[in-house]
Write a protein that holds these residues in place. Sequence first.
Motif, PDB file in Angstrom:
ATOM      1  N   ALA A 228       0.831  -1.208   0.000  1.00 11.83           N
ATOM      2  CA  ALA A 228       0.000   0.000   0.000  1.00 11.83           C
ATOM      3  C   ALA A 228       0.864   1.256   0.000  1.00 11.83           C
ATOM      4  CB  ALA A 228      -0.923  -0.007   1.219  1.00 11.83           C
ATOM      5  N   VAL A 229       1.972   1.224   0.746  1.00 14.16           N
ATOM      6  CA  VAL A 229       2.858   2.388   0.807  1.00 14.16           C
ATOM      7  C   VAL A 229       3.644   2.534  -0.496  1.00 14.16           C
ATOM      8  CG1 VAL A 229       4.859   3.392   1.964  1.00 14.16           C
ATOM      9  CG2 VAL A 229       3.035   2.342   3.320  1.00 14.16           C
ATOM     10  N   LEU A 230       4.213   1.431  -0.999  1.00 11.47           N
ATOM     11  CA  LEU A 230       5.023   1.495  -2.212  1.00 11.47           C
ATOM     12  C   LEU A 230       4.199   1.889  -3.432  1.00 11.47           C
ATOM     13  CD1 LEU A 230       7.289  -1.642  -1.696  1.00 11.47           C
ATOM     14  CD2 LEU A 230       8.002   0.755  -1.599  1.00 11.47           C
ATOM     15  N   SER A 231       2.913   1.546  -3.418  1.00  8.86           N
ATOM     16  CA  SER A 231       2.064   1.921  -4.546  1.00  8.86           C
ATOM     17  C   SER A 231       1.794   3.423  -4.579  1.00  8.86           C
ATOM     18  CB  SER A 231       0.736   1.158  -4.490  1.00  8.86           C
ATOM     19  OG  SER A 231      -0.027   1.557  -3.364  1.00  8.86           O
ATOM     20  N   ARG A 232       2.101   4.128  -3.483  1.00  8.65           N
ATOM     21  CA  ARG A 232       1.898   5.579  -3.433  1.00  8.65           C
ATOM     22  C   ARG A 232       3.224   6.336  -3.532  1.00  8.65           C
ATOM     23  NH1 ARG A 232      -3.407   6.148  -1.441  1.00  8.65           N
ATOM     24  NH2 ARG A 232      -3.291   8.311  -2.165  1.00  8.65           N
ATOM     25  N   ILE A 233       4.285   5.634  -3.958  1.00  6.24           N
ATOM     26  CA  ILE A 233       5.586   6.264  -4.185  1.00  6.24           C
ATOM     27  C   ILE A 233       5.937   6.113  -5.653  1.00  6.24           C
ATOM     28  CG2 ILE A 233       8.055   6.202  -3.650  1.00  6.24           C
ATOM     29  CD1 ILE A 233       7.344   5.103  -0.894  1.00  6.24           C
ATOM     30  N   ALA A 234       6.344   7.203  -6.281  1.00  5.79           N
ATOM     31  CA  ALA A 234       6.767   7.185  -7.677  1.00  5.79           C
ATOM     32  C   ALA A 234       8.276   7.386  -7.756  1.00  5.79           C
ATOM     33  CB  ALA A 234       6.050   8.277  -8.469  1.00  5.79           C
ATOM     34  N   VAL A 235       8.868   6.902  -8.832  1.00  6.64           N
ATOM     35  CA  VAL A 235      10.312   7.031  -9.039  1.00  6.64           C
ATOM     36  C   VAL A 235      10.553   7.714 -10.380  1.00  6.64           C
ATOM     37  CG1 VAL A 235      12.501   5.809  -9.328  1.00  6.64           C
ATOM     38  CG2 VAL A 235      10.809   4.971  -7.662  1.00  6.64           C
ATOM     39  N   TRP A 236      11.298   8.836 -10.336  1.00  7.93           N
ATOM     40  CA  TRP A 236      11.670   9.579 -11.547  1.00  7.93           C
ATOM     41  C   TRP A 236      13.136   9.322 -11.833  1.00  7.93           C
ATOM     42  CZ3 TRP A 236      15.145  13.047 -13.407  1.00  7.93           C
ATOM     43  CH2 TRP A 236      14.788  13.805 -14.526  1.00  7.93           C
ATOM     44  N   TYR A 237      13.410   8.846 -13.061  1.00  7.07           N
ATOM     45  CA  TYR A 237      14.785   8.567 -13.493  1.00  7.07           C
ATOM     46  C   TYR A 237      14.888   9.106 -14.907  1.00  7.07           C
ATOM     47  CZ  TYR A 237      19.042   5.760 -14.268  1.00  7.07           C
ATOM     48  OH  TYR A 237      20.339   5.330 -14.527  1.00  7.07           O
TER      49      TYR A 237
END
Length: 372
Positions: A228-237
């Motif tokens: 649930a937490v990881l699904s609300r974190i985005a990664v920009w690369y």
Amino acid sequence: ENGADGGNQLPSALEEALADATDKATAEAARLAHAFGTSESAEEAESDVDGLQPSTTASDQGESDAVEGSAVSTAAGDQADSTLAAAAILTQTLSVRKILQLYRVYSAKRLLEAAADFRFLRAQDMGEVCPLISQGIPDGELPFLVLFISHRWETAVDPDPEGQQVNAVRDLLNEVARLVTALFTEPDAGAAEAARPCLLTQGVLQAAFVIHSIFVEMLGVEAVTPDAVLSRIAVWYDFSSMPQLPRSPDEEREFQTGLLHLNALAGADCVRVIGLRTRGDDYESRGWCVAEATAARRKKTGSTFGLTLPMDELGGEATALAATFDEQKLAPLHAAWRSAQTPVDTAPLVLYKLFCALTLNPFHESFGFGRF
């Protein structure tokens, strides 16, 4: 400029670099406004301004109103105001929704679910290999946080040919998942220590930094689980988030628009900059890296919204942090965090208080960008 005897020179060096970079970026903004701004429709121009979120002070609100007024004039064809509006983008912050409109970003959860040999790909080559977060995602499912990965390019065509960078990012996300589990799992009453990792560890500290950044939002999730937490974190690369060469005309326009907003992205309230480093690297001599690290510093508060992630030391002791613990007398609070006698309903608050103490200036001077 910041060698072994550099002391505390890095922050001032970064501030000088920012001033120089801002001048150059303002000139570039004017060039891009001339090249692209005059062909925008009024609706596009207004949409662009809608994504910029002003600061909360009265003076900032007045500045934001001026920016919006300039952008409207741009739509009417005033080239001078167009240049001002484009330059103002450099000092504004972006909403999560606007970031999704401008860039292609990973879901942290999906990034961890990808195959073990997954590598960061060109934005145009992503396809279904690792689905990105959709622009049309409902408001209730928007990311709480975007991790901006600041890194060196190992080659001119592939920034991470050996996969060291993507593996370091995945290691960080795994530590976030482990910390979430530790936060909300009742400890074994017979154990001396709960299953809560030591913060004096490279990778664990940075994971706590991520959790601290979304602590309030995280507690609002109905069931706080790692997924649930990881699904609300985005990664920009950058390699995957902005179209790479060769680019079609549409991809070129997307790239140039994203380039214009990069400073606003790195300095956005919903963004944390993670600098991928190795000991003895040339990060501090790379122009983009220095600009990104500088953008992570909040000039009005003096605080830093970014941390170093030493790729070659993950799992090892954070020696610089250990000294800071002694100086700030944080050992008792850290012991309480790890103790099995600290119940699950208290542990999150202990971690939050501990990291609030760690984010004082002495901490960032000893462990921020350019420090290990």
